[in-house]
Design a protein around this motif. Structure first.
Motif, PDB file in Angstrom:
ATOM      1  N   GLY A 130       0.806   3.902  -2.842  1.00  0.00           N
ATOM      2  CA  GLY A 130       0.467   5.450  -2.650  1.00  0.00           C
ATOM      3  C   GLY A 130       1.792   6.635  -2.852  1.00  0.00           C
ATOM      4  N   TYR A 131       2.447   5.745  -2.625  1.00  0.00           N
ATOM      5  CA  TYR A 131       4.372   6.620  -3.178  1.00  0.00           C
ATOM      6  C   TYR A 131       3.955   6.939  -4.678  1.00  0.00           C
ATOM      7  CZ  TYR A 131       5.975   6.834   1.662  1.00  0.00           C
ATOM      8  OH  TYR A 131       6.234   6.662   2.536  1.00  0.00           O
TER       9      TYR A 131
ATOM     10  N   ALA B 294       4.312  15.365  -6.720  1.00  0.00           N
ATOM     11  CA  ALA B 294       5.520  15.676  -6.170  1.00  0.00           C
ATOM     12  C   ALA B 294       6.716  15.843  -7.220  1.00  0.00           C
ATOM     13  CB  ALA B 294       6.433  13.855  -6.184  1.00  0.00           C
TER      14      ALA B 294
ATOM     15  N   LEU C 157       1.727  10.522  -9.708  1.00  0.00           N
ATOM     16  CA  LEU C 157       1.135  10.387 -10.661  1.00  0.00           C
ATOM     17  C   LEU C 157      -0.331  11.458 -10.541  1.00  0.00           C
ATOM     18  CD1 LEU C 157       0.085   6.516 -11.073  1.00  0.00           C
ATOM     19  CD2 LEU C 157       0.988   8.096 -12.425  1.00  0.00           C
TER      20      LEU C 157
ATOM     21  N   ASN D 104       0.755  -1.213   0.256  1.00  0.00           N
ATOM     22  CA  ASN D 104       0.000  -0.061   0.251  1.00  0.00           C
ATOM     23  C   ASN D 104       0.789   1.125  -0.018  1.00  0.00           C
ATOM     24  OD1 ASN D 104      -2.741  -1.387  -0.170  1.00  0.00           O
ATOM     25  ND2 ASN D 104      -2.443  -1.580   1.601  1.00  0.00           N
ATOM     26  N   ALA D 105       2.214   1.063   0.631  1.00  0.00           N
ATOM     27  CA  ALA D 105       2.741   2.182   0.663  1.00  0.00           C
ATOM     28  C   ALA D 105       3.268   2.566  -1.192  1.00  0.00           C
ATOM     29  CB  ALA D 105       4.097   2.026   1.958  1.00  0.00           C
TER      30      ALA D 105
ATOM     31  N   GLU E 247       1.222   6.956  -6.081  1.00  0.00           N
ATOM     32  CA  GLU E 247      -0.135   7.521  -6.879  1.00  0.00           C
ATOM     33  C   GLU E 247       0.105   8.954  -6.185  1.00  0.00           C
ATOM     34  OE1 GLU E 247      -3.367   5.524  -4.478  1.00  0.00           O
ATOM     35  OE2 GLU E 247      -3.897   4.413  -6.054  1.00  0.00           O
ATOM     36  N   ILE E 248       0.612   9.332  -5.636  1.00  0.00           N
ATOM     37  CA  ILE E 248       1.230  10.751  -5.167  1.00  0.00           C
ATOM     38  C   ILE E 248       2.150  11.813  -6.325  1.00  0.00           C
ATOM     39  CG2 ILE E 248       2.849  12.424  -3.763  1.00  0.00           C
ATOM     40  CD1 ILE E 248       2.569  10.554  -1.134  1.00  0.00           C
TER      41      ILE E 248
END
Lengths: 148, 457
Positions: B243-244, B253, B249, B239-240, B246-247
């Motif tokens: 999640g990262y 960032a 995408l 999930n991490a 997706e951040i």
């Protein structure tokens, strides 16, 4: 944008024992200019809450030591924190868990894994519905002004 | 009468038996949980009930038979039968209160009182000594605690010759007496030893099977715990990762080149596939270990099916595929279902049908089938080879390797679907033609009851 739905006006406390869960949530909130403090355990989270009352709390349920249920119980028993919105942030993904969480006194429920795309809008919807409930007078901006 | 109104009654019919009131059938059901005691308790319950009936009938018969002759013998007979009946009633009260060993001793005493009593009253019954005591021994073996069985041996050697001597002392020579003692003791001793060995073997088998059951249950629990903790440990870092990515995408960032975004999308897709697989494995493990409970609620099949179909509509994306639902008029408005499981079953089938259909239509039909409800999910997709129905519900089986790669999936969806259908007392089958489409037929009871709940998937 009102202060309720504007993440920049939020002061959030995240309590979760998984650093990577905190990492993603924190990154997304900070990106939206929210103020974030995070705690890796229930006891540490309660300390953060007593230092400064946040806008709301994101609380993991399954944690070693103080579980989310116990942290919530302590928040509800504390005269100054009693009406603080607390949202569950958990990997309990089964149907029926949602009801169990809301029954226990959480103000809302977000299931993990969170989606960075929709997290902030989900959260602001949830917070808005709590803040609009009658009798709740903790306007987040007032809270921020008081603590600053 | 509407079909709905018939449902509850048809559900109760199989449990009714002619002329057996509940208290009567309940009497024979042991209350004990321990398998060894369970068996003894059932024997005691059956024996005591039938012995009481026999004792009361013979009491009535002898009262009628001896009503004209008030001899000492007839009074003794009635007294023996009366005392026997009273002791049996004591045994019944004891077992009712849960005192199993006490009840067993009382029942054995009742037998002994009857046997010794009759033998003492009438000398001519002495030829019945061996059969009567064989019966007592058999009962004794079945119901007494094992550590008191040595008394069997003792009584066979001492008790029986003693009673025969009492009867025959006046009329028999020493040699004749000795002959009778040998004649009665040897068969009884042989039976007692045989029964003792039988009981010992019986008990040790029960203990072994009980121990094996406990071990298997513990292993099962451990497996489930292990799987759920492993899946939690796997999901958290995954999930991490998701999640990262997706951040990145989601543009939180900074900006990336198209090439970088493409790679991030690959990471994302693969993380999602891995998550789906982990979730499916956990689901399956839960079903297999029997920790999945069937939770029954009243639901409208029309509503449940339509909602599921609509929530899967987005899976069609831009394909020229029509998605249709048809619920027969005769389908009742209310059924008793585990809605979550029905949703999971239908979602799997509908999503599968859409996945394997590039054009044409996917349709879901619901209609009555006897007392069951039949849901048919059919498509005009790629279909499967004729032998596919034989293995399509097995774990990790898709029709072939190329399809697995083209149509991503865990290969566990249909296995989970079948286990869930089984768990709810239904059936699932598939009809398919290569290149023309497939039709999955799920048949579910409209009213699931306690009997269905007991079915282990």
């Amino acid at each position: 944008m009102s202060n309720i739905t504007n993440p920049a006006a939020w002061d959030v406390v995240i309590i979760d024992d998984e650093p990577d869960n905190i990492g993603v949530v924190e990154y997304v909130l900070v990106f939206h200019n929210a103020m974030v403090r995070s705690a890796g355990s229930g006891a540490c989270g309660l300390r953060l809450l007593s230092e400064r009352r946040p806008t709301f709390v994101l609380l993991d349920i399954q944690m070693p030591g103080l579980s989310g249920w116990e942290v919530l119980k302590q928040i509800r028993e504390d005269a100054t924190l009693r009406d603080l919105p607390v949202f569950a942030l958990t990997a309990y993904a089964m149907k029926g868990d949602r009801e169990r969480v809301l029954e226990a006194g959480f103000d809302g429920y977000l299931s993990k894994p969170i989606s960075p795309f929709t997290f902030v809008s989900d959260l602001s919807k949830m917070y808005e519905s709590v803040a609009q409930k009658g009798g709740n007078c903790d306007n987040p901006s007032t809270v921020l002004n008081l603590t600053c | 009468m509407s079909s709905l109104a018939q449902e509850p009654s048809s559900k109760h019919v199989p449990t009714l038996r002619l002329g057996s009131p509940a208290w009567f059938t309940n009497w024979f059901k042991p209350r004990s949980d321990d398998p060894a005691t369970f068996f003894r308790e059932r024997t005691i319950r059956t024996f005591s009930a039938s012995m009481l009936v026999i004792a009361l009938l013979s009491l009535i018969a002898s009262l009628i038979f001896y009503s004209n002759s008030a001899s000492a013998k007839s009074t003794a007979y009635i007294a023996v039968i009366g005392i026997t009946a009273a002791v049996i009633i004591g045994a019944i009260v004891a077992i009712h209160r849960g005192y199993i060993s006490a009840s067993a001793w009382l029942l054995v005493s009742a037998f002994l009182i009857a046997a010794y009593g009759i033998l003492l009253i009438d000398t001519y019954t002495s030829h019945l000594v061996v059969p009567i005591f064989m019966l007592v021994f058999l009962l004794w073996t079945l119901i007494l605690p094992r550590n008191s069985l040595w008394m069997l041996l003792l009584s066979s050697v001492i008790g029986i010759p003693a009673i025969i001597m009492l009867q025959g002392a006046q009329s028999l020579s020493i040699g004749g007496l000795f002959g009778i003692i040998v004649d009665t003791s040897i068969p009884l001793l042989a039976e007692a030893i045989g029964l003792y060995v039988f009981r010992f073997e019986f008990d040790s088998r029960l203990e072994n099977s009980e121990a094996a059951r406990v071990r298997a249950e513990a292993a099962d629990r451990l497996k489930t715990q292990f799987l759920s903790s492993v899946s939690h440990e796997l999901r958290t870092p995954l999930n991490a990762i998701k999640g990262y990515v997706e951040i990145m995408l989601g543009g939180m960032a900074g900006t990336f080149t198209d090439k970088q975004i493409q790679l991030q999308q690959h990471i994302h897709t693969n993380a999602e596939r891995l998550l789906a697989l982990i979730n499916d494995i956990l689901d399956l493990a839960k079903i297999e270990s029997g920790t999945v409970e069937v939770l029954l609620t009243l639901a409208s099949p029309r509503k449940v099916v339509t909602e599921i179909v609509e929530s899967n509509r987005s899976l069609i994306q831009k394909k020229p595929v029509a998605l249709e639902v048809h619920v027969d008029e005769a389908v009742p408005e209310t059924v008793q279902w585990d809605v979550n499981k029905v949703q999971q079953i239908l979602t799997n089938l509908v999503a599968n049908a859409i996945k394997f259909t590039d054009q044409g239509k996917v349709s879901v039909d619901v209609h009555n089938k006897d007392t069951m409800l039949q849901i048919v999910v059919s498509d005009t997709g790629i279909g499967m080879p004729a032998d596919a129905p034989n293995y399509i519900f097995d774990m990790f089986r898709q029709v072939d390797g190329t399809d697995t790669r083209k149509h991503q999936g865990t290969g566990l969806g249909l296995t989970i679907t079948k286990r869930l259908v089984d768990k709810m007392g239904g059936t699932i089958s598939v009809a398919t033609t290569q290149g023309q489409g497939s039709a999955f037929t799920v048949t579910l009871p409209r009213w699931m009851d306690a009997a269905t709940k007991a079915v282990k998937a």
